[in-house]
Design a protein around this motif. Structure first.
Motif, PDB file in Angstrom:
ATOM      1  N   THR A   7      -7.741   3.578  -3.969  1.00 33.83           N
ATOM      2  CA  THR A   7      -8.167   4.408  -2.907  1.00 33.83           C
ATOM      3  C   THR A   7      -7.835   4.270  -1.545  1.00 33.83           C
TER       4      THR A   7
ATOM      5  N   LYS B 215      -5.382   2.530  -0.363  1.00 31.04           N
ATOM      6  CA  LYS B 215      -3.894   3.024  -0.182  1.00 31.04           C
ATOM      7  C   LYS B 215      -3.778   4.328   0.222  1.00 31.04           C
ATOM      8  N   CYS B 216      -4.241   5.220  -0.940  1.00 31.25           N
ATOM      9  CA  CYS B 216      -4.119   6.648  -0.626  1.00 31.25           C
ATOM     10  C   CYS B 216      -4.712   7.335   0.390  1.00 31.25           C
ATOM     11  N   ASP B 217      -5.740   6.758   0.930  1.00 30.59           N
ATOM     12  CA  ASP B 217      -6.696   7.113   2.216  1.00 30.59           C
ATOM     13  C   ASP B 217      -5.810   6.745   3.431  1.00 30.59           C
TER      14      ASP B 217
ATOM     15  N   GLN C 119      -2.499   6.888   3.444  1.00 29.58           N
ATOM     16  CA  GLN C 119      -1.263   7.711   3.585  1.00 29.58           C
ATOM     17  C   GLN C 119      -1.821   9.220   3.630  1.00 29.58           C
TER      18      GLN C 119
ATOM     19  N   TYR D  73       2.631  12.397   0.995  1.00 32.67           N
ATOM     20  CA  TYR D  73       2.383  12.174  -0.525  1.00 32.67           C
ATOM     21  C   TYR D  73       3.803  11.613  -0.913  1.00 32.67           C
TER      22      TYR D  73
ATOM     23  N   LEU E 264       4.275   8.165   0.150  1.00 31.05           N
ATOM     24  CA  LEU E 264       3.177   7.360  -0.484  1.00 31.05           C
ATOM     25  C   LEU E 264       3.742   6.792  -1.779  1.00 31.05           C
ATOM     26  N   ILE E 265       4.213   7.983  -2.651  1.00 33.72           N
ATOM     27  CA  ILE E 265       4.794   7.434  -4.161  1.00 33.72           C
ATOM     28  C   ILE E 265       6.098   6.884  -4.076  1.00 33.72           C
TER      29      ILE E 265
ATOM     30  N   ALA F 111       3.526   1.361  -3.956  1.00 29.63           N
ATOM     31  CA  ALA F 111       3.010   2.223  -4.850  1.00 29.63           C
ATOM     32  C   ALA F 111       3.838   2.178  -6.104  1.00 29.63           C
TER      33      ALA F 111
ATOM     34  N   GLY G 143      -6.398   7.656  -7.570  1.00 29.88           N
ATOM     35  CA  GLY G 143      -5.093   8.377  -7.050  1.00 29.88           C
ATOM     36  C   GLY G 143      -4.824   9.696  -7.103  1.00 29.88           C
TER      37      GLY G 143
ATOM     38  N   MET H 178      -6.318  13.221  -5.174  1.00 27.36           N
ATOM     39  CA  MET H 178      -5.634  14.149  -4.556  1.00 27.36           C
ATOM     40  C   MET H 178      -5.433  15.655  -4.985  1.00 27.36           C
TER      41      MET H 178
END
Length: 212
Positions: free
Chosen positions: A71, A73-75, A77, A102, A105-106, A111, A136, A140
């Motif tokens: 979470t 890491k996603c926040d 990016q 996005y 990130l991926i 990731a 993740g 999103m």
């Protein structure tokens, strides 16, 4: 209790937040370096420079810590503010910004490695796999769905099923190459190639859902 004390309790003391961040960073580093099973709570505590009790004060168990690391890491990016609908901004520009972040990130090595870890242990740890998905991808899709609903209500897009449309958007961004990236037979797109890919995806999406 004073109003100031209440506000401090709600926000969390800065020292506690610093320790929490240190634990998350240590967990990400160890999970990537040693895998999920090879990363003990003792090792994470040592890496973060805190006691194991401190970790359990913030996270109930290792699976929760793993989920929170995803979470975080996603926040980093894709913060929720990126999904805010702004009537004055073009929908296309907002989608381009989301798409760029996005894809970056991926495509990051961090990731990709996390994805490989979860896929490798999904049969043995289905709870962990579900937590990874919820922290993740599902998060999103949920935020993207809210944006599409607002854009539809403002007559900027015409989206009948926001959830499915959000899923399609992220699947298009991953593209056919993403599986090859995961199994290590090709690198992710970078630079102008990545930008062109994102622009093509946003163009296709806008053509599909733009109000006529």
């Amino acid at each position: 209790m004073s109003q100031q004390s209440v506000l401090l309790n709600r926000a969390g003391r800065p020292k506690d937040q610093a320790k929490r961040k240190a634990v998350l960073e240590a967990a990400k580093c160890l999970f990537l370096r040693k895998g999920y099973e090879g990363s003990s709570m003792d090792a994470i505590a040592a890496e973060a420079g805190v006691s194991k009790l401190t970790i359990y004060n913030h996270f109930s168990d290792k699976a929760t810590l793993f989920s929170e690391a995803i979470t975080a890491k996603c926040d980093e990016q894709l913060p929720e503010r990126l999904f805010e609908f702004c009537p004055k901004a073009s929908v296309e520009s907002v989608l381009l910004m989301i798409g760029r972040n996005y894809y970056e990130l991926i495509s990051s090595q961090e990731a990709v490695e996390l994805q490989r870890i979860v896929v490798a242990m999904a049969n043995q740890e289905p709870r962990l796999a579900r937590m990874f998905y919820e922290a993740g991808a599902q998060h999103m899709v949920r935020e993207m769905s809210k944006l599409l609903i607002q854009a539809t209500h403002a007559d900027r897009l015409r989206v009948e099923n926001p959830g499915k449309a959000a899923e399609r958007f992220f699947c298009l961004l991953k593209g056919d190459d993403y599986f090859r990236v995961l199994i290590g037979i090709c690198p992710p797109l970078v630079g102008e190639e990545a930008e062109q890919h994102v622009r093509e995806v946003v163009g296709l999406f806008m053509n599909l859902y733009r109000c006529s």
